[in-house]
Design a protein around this motif. Structure first.
Motif, PDB file in Angstrom:
ATOM      1  N   LEU A 197      42.813  24.195  49.302  1.00  0.00           N
ATOM      2  CA  LEU A 197      43.099  25.444  49.996  1.00  0.00           C
ATOM      3  C   LEU A 197      43.604  26.496  49.016  1.00  0.00           C
ATOM      4  O   LEU A 197      44.087  26.182  47.936  1.00  0.00           O
ATOM      5  N   ARG A 198      43.496  27.761  49.416  1.00  0.00           N
ATOM      6  CA  ARG A 198      44.024  28.861  48.620  1.00  0.00           C
ATOM      7  C   ARG A 198      44.460  29.986  49.547  1.00  0.00           C
ATOM      8  O   ARG A 198      44.078  30.017  50.721  1.00  0.00           O
ATOM      9  N   GLU A 199      45.252  30.915  49.027  1.00  0.00           N
ATOM     10  CA  GLU A 199      45.730  32.036  49.829  1.00  0.00           C
ATOM     11  C   GLU A 199      44.669  33.121  49.973  1.00  0.00           C
ATOM     12  O   GLU A 199      44.642  33.840  50.966  1.00  0.00           O
ATOM     13  N   GLY A 200      43.781  33.247  48.993  1.00  0.00           N
ATOM     14  CA  GLY A 200      42.747  34.274  49.044  1.00  0.00           C
ATOM     15  C   GLY A 200      41.516  33.815  49.812  1.00  0.00           C
ATOM     16  O   GLY A 200      41.524  32.776  50.472  1.00  0.00           O
ATOM     17  N   PRO A 201      40.435  34.593  49.721  1.00  0.00           N
ATOM     18  CA  PRO A 201      39.196  34.241  50.424  1.00  0.00           C
ATOM     19  C   PRO A 201      38.654  32.875  49.978  1.00  0.00           C
ATOM     20  O   PRO A 201      38.869  32.453  48.845  1.00  0.00           O
ATOM     21  N   SER A 202      37.949  32.220  50.888  1.00  0.00           N
ATOM     22  CA  SER A 202      37.318  30.952  50.547  1.00  0.00           C
ATOM     23  C   SER A 202      36.314  31.156  49.413  1.00  0.00           C
ATOM     24  O   SER A 202      35.698  32.217  49.293  1.00  0.00           O
ATOM     25  N   VAL A 203      36.159  30.127  48.597  1.00  0.00           N
ATOM     26  CA  VAL A 203      35.248  30.217  47.463  1.00  0.00           C
ATOM     27  C   VAL A 203      34.634  28.849  47.209  1.00  0.00           C
ATOM     28  O   VAL A 203      35.243  27.811  47.486  1.00  0.00           O
ATOM     29  N   TYR A 204      33.409  28.854  46.720  1.00  0.00           N
ATOM     30  CA  TYR A 204      32.756  27.632  46.250  1.00  0.00           C
ATOM     31  C   TYR A 204      32.730  27.650  44.738  1.00  0.00           C
ATOM     32  O   TYR A 204      32.515  28.705  44.115  1.00  0.00           O
ATOM     33  N   THR A 205      32.943  26.490  44.140  1.00  0.00           N
ATOM     34  CA  THR A 205      32.841  26.346  42.698  1.00  0.00           C
ATOM     35  C   THR A 205      32.061  25.070  42.421  1.00  0.00           C
ATOM     36  O   THR A 205      31.524  24.450  43.338  1.00  0.00           O
ATOM     37  N   LEU A 206      31.953  24.678  41.156  1.00  0.00           N
ATOM     38  CA  LEU A 206      31.253  23.457  40.778  1.00  0.00           C
ATOM     39  C   LEU A 206      32.231  22.512  40.098  1.00  0.00           C
ATOM     40  O   LEU A 206      32.953  22.909  39.180  1.00  0.00           O
ATOM     41  N   GLN A 207      32.228  21.265  40.535  1.00  0.00           N
ATOM     42  CA  GLN A 207      33.115  20.247  39.965  1.00  0.00           C
ATOM     43  C   GLN A 207      32.292  19.251  39.165  1.00  0.00           C
ATOM     44  O   GLN A 207      31.362  18.638  39.678  1.00  0.00           O
ATOM     45  N   ARG A 208      32.686  19.069  37.925  1.00  0.00           N
ATOM     46  CA  ARG A 208      32.005  18.120  37.048  1.00  0.00           C
ATOM     47  C   ARG A 208      32.601  16.740  37.256  1.00  0.00           C
ATOM     48  O   ARG A 208      33.814  16.552  37.212  1.00  0.00           O
ATOM     49  N   GLY A 209      31.752  15.735  37.499  1.00  0.00           N
ATOM     50  CA  GLY A 209      32.200  14.356  37.656  1.00  0.00           C
ATOM     51  C   GLY A 209      31.070  13.401  37.341  1.00  0.00           C
ATOM     52  O   GLY A 209      30.083  13.356  38.079  1.00  0.00           O
ATOM     53  N   GLY A 210      31.173  12.650  36.242  1.00  0.00           N
ATOM     54  CA  GLY A 210      30.095  11.734  35.882  1.00  0.00           C
ATOM     55  C   GLY A 210      28.813  12.525  35.646  1.00  0.00           C
ATOM     56  O   GLY A 210      28.808  13.545  34.944  1.00  0.00           O
ATOM     57  N   PRO A 211      27.711  12.129  36.293  1.00  0.00           N
ATOM     58  CA  PRO A 211      26.435  12.834  36.093  1.00  0.00           C
ATOM     59  C   PRO A 211      26.246  14.011  37.039  1.00  0.00           C
ATOM     60  O   PRO A 211      25.144  14.529  37.162  1.00  0.00           O
ATOM     61  N   THR A 212      27.305  14.448  37.720  1.00  0.00           N
ATOM     62  CA  THR A 212      27.152  15.450  38.780  1.00  0.00           C
ATOM     63  C   THR A 212      27.867  16.763  38.484  1.00  0.00           C
ATOM     64  O   THR A 212      28.869  16.804  37.781  1.00  0.00           O
ATOM     65  N   TYR A 213      27.333  17.823  39.052  1.00  0.00           N
ATOM     66  CA  TYR A 213      28.016  19.092  39.240  1.00  0.00           C
ATOM     67  C   TYR A 213      27.987  19.339  40.738  1.00  0.00           C
ATOM     68  O   TYR A 213      26.970  19.741  41.303  1.00  0.00           O
ATOM     69  N   TYR A 216      31.956  22.600  45.411  1.00  0.00           N
ATOM     70  CA  TYR A 216      33.339  22.266  45.748  1.00  0.00           C
ATOM     71  C   TYR A 216      33.929  23.444  46.501  1.00  0.00           C
ATOM     72  O   TYR A 216      34.050  24.541  45.954  1.00  0.00           O
ATOM     73  N   HIS A 217      34.283  23.236  47.751  1.00  0.00           N
ATOM     74  CA  HIS A 217      34.722  24.316  48.638  1.00  0.00           C
ATOM     75  C   HIS A 217      36.247  24.405  48.665  1.00  0.00           C
ATOM     76  O   HIS A 217      36.916  23.451  49.060  1.00  0.00           O
ATOM     77  N   ILE A 218      36.772  25.545  48.264  1.00  0.00           N
ATOM     78  CA  ILE A 218      38.207  25.817  48.367  1.00  0.00           C
ATOM     79  C   ILE A 218      38.385  26.805  49.505  1.00  0.00           C
ATOM     80  O   ILE A 218      37.977  27.970  49.413  1.00  0.00           O
ATOM     81  N   ARG A 219      38.998  26.363  50.600  1.00  0.00           N
ATOM     82  CA  ARG A 219      39.091  27.160  51.820  1.00  0.00           C
ATOM     83  C   ARG A 219      40.297  28.092  51.820  1.00  0.00           C
ATOM     84  O   ARG A 219      41.329  27.778  51.227  1.00  0.00           O
ATOM     85  N   ASN A 220      40.155  29.190  52.549  1.00  0.00           N
ATOM     86  CA  ASN A 220      41.301  30.040  52.822  1.00  0.00           C
ATOM     87  C   ASN A 220      42.235  29.280  53.761  1.00  0.00           C
ATOM     88  O   ASN A 220      41.829  28.808  54.822  1.00  0.00           O
ATOM     89  N   LYS A 221      43.491  29.153  53.377  1.00  0.00           N
ATOM     90  CA  LYS A 221      44.433  28.307  54.100  1.00  0.00           C
ATOM     91  C   LYS A 221      44.677  28.792  55.525  1.00  0.00           C
ATOM     92  O   LYS A 221      44.641  28.000  56.479  1.00  0.00           O
ATOM     93  N   ALA A 222      44.925  30.083  55.693  1.00  0.00           N
ATOM     94  CA  ALA A 222      45.211  30.613  57.024  1.00  0.00           C
ATOM     95  C   ALA A 222      44.024  30.433  57.957  1.00  0.00           C
ATOM     96  O   ALA A 222      44.185  30.052  59.131  1.00  0.00           O
ATOM     97  N   ARG A 223      42.824  30.698  57.459  1.00  0.00           N
ATOM     98  CA  ARG A 223      41.617  30.537  58.285  1.00  0.00           C
ATOM     99  C   ARG A 223      41.412  29.070  58.669  1.00  0.00           C
ATOM    100  O   ARG A 223      41.037  28.757  59.813  1.00  0.00           O
ATOM    101  N   PHE A 224      41.687  28.169  57.747  1.00  0.00           N
ATOM    102  CA  PHE A 224      41.542  26.744  58.025  1.00  0.00           C
ATOM    103  C   PHE A 224      42.489  26.306  59.139  1.00  0.00           C
ATOM    104  O   PHE A 224      42.097  25.592  60.064  1.00  0.00           O
TER     105      PHE A 224
END
Length: 273
Positions: A197-213, A216-224
């Motif tokens: 969660l975050r205080e600002g607008p929701s955002v998608y990013t990419l998370q590196r793990g093993g062979p994957t990117y 990764y969804h970081i949601r707006n806390k209040a909206r959630f």
């Protein structure tokens, strides 16, 4: 010697931030679990991933990634154990049905069974086909198939008293309220863990793990929290997992995310004492 004692390593790190940020935008920073990129939606994040990378968990090569770690009890599991134990105790030995959405190959079942009596729990894992295939094979080999079941489509999900989502929401490919509404019956209790969660607008990013990117969804806390309220669930308990706070390396201006867990109770059902 005095010069060495007063050497400002922090200054070098600060000076290197723009360079590191630029590299991250090109996905050249490849440390495990690094977050890079900031996108308005899941599709944009997938399109931005390197061409060689896998962008979901539905691959046999991903099954063993961090499998041993996920099969053990970790610090942030203890609030889930606490509330699950309360639910089991309140039923006085009556059977309990649990849906473990995004439960890998049943890792939480294996991690928790040494600390809780799960003998009367019917534990169903909802996952991607590659995970379901591996999970079924493991359950059969361990003689757990009568208690630990798997499915990879919404139509096969059974009614559950408890919905467990431990680390699912960042990767869920549909809005969480829509997922809950798609279930055959409303769970009386929802246990969420590792929600980004975050205080600002929701955002998608990419998370590196093993062979994957992975998107990764970081949601707006209040909206959630508003979404949970609209679903008809009240927050009985919440906890913060400070170890899992993240900063998007390519966009440090977004600040740090917050990782939280929640125990949710259906407002139409009397609370377990």
């Amino acid at each position: 010697m005095k010069a060495l004692l007063h050497f400002d390593s922090g200054g070098i790190k600060r000076a290197a931030r723009p360079f590191r940020s630029a590299l991250s935008k090109l996905h050249l920073v490849a440390r495990r679990a690094e977050l890079t990129g900031a996108y308005p939606d899941r599709q944009s994040a997938v399109r931005a991933a390197p061409g060689w990378a896998l962008t979901d968990y539905d691959h046999e090569a991903v099954v063993p990634v961090a499998l041993d770690k996920m099969s053990r009890v970790i610090d942030w599991d203890y609030p889930i154990l606490f509330w699950l134990e309360r639910e089991l105790r309140a039923r006085n030995g009556a059977p309990l049905r649990l849906l473990d959405a995004g439960g890998h190959v049943g890792t939480k079942f294996r991690a928790f069974r040494d600390l809780l009596d799960l003998s009367r729990v019917q534990w169903q894992v909802y996952e991607l086909p590659a995970m379901v295939k591996a999970g079924r094979e493991m359950a059969v080999s361990e003689g757990l198939e009568a208690q630990l079941s798997f499915c990879d489509c919404l139509e096969e999900i059974e009614e559950a008293d408890i919905l467990l989502c431990s680390g699912l929401l960042q990767y869920l490919d549909m809005p969480f309220p829509d997922f809950v509404k798609s279930l055959p019956a409303r769970p009386r209790v929802i246990l969420l863990n590792k929600v980004a969660l975050r205080e600002g607008p929701s955002v998608y990013t990419l998370q590196r793990g093993g062979p994957t990117y992975l998107p990764y969804h970081i949601r707006n806390k209040a909206r959630f929290l508003d979404d949970l309220e609209a679903l008809g669930y009240q927050v009985v308990d919440s906890w913060r997992i400070q170890y899992l706070a993240h900063q998007v390396a390519s966009h440090p201006e977004l600040g740090w995310s917050e990782s939280r867990g929640y125990m949710l109770q259906d407002r139409n059902v009397a609370r377990v004492s």
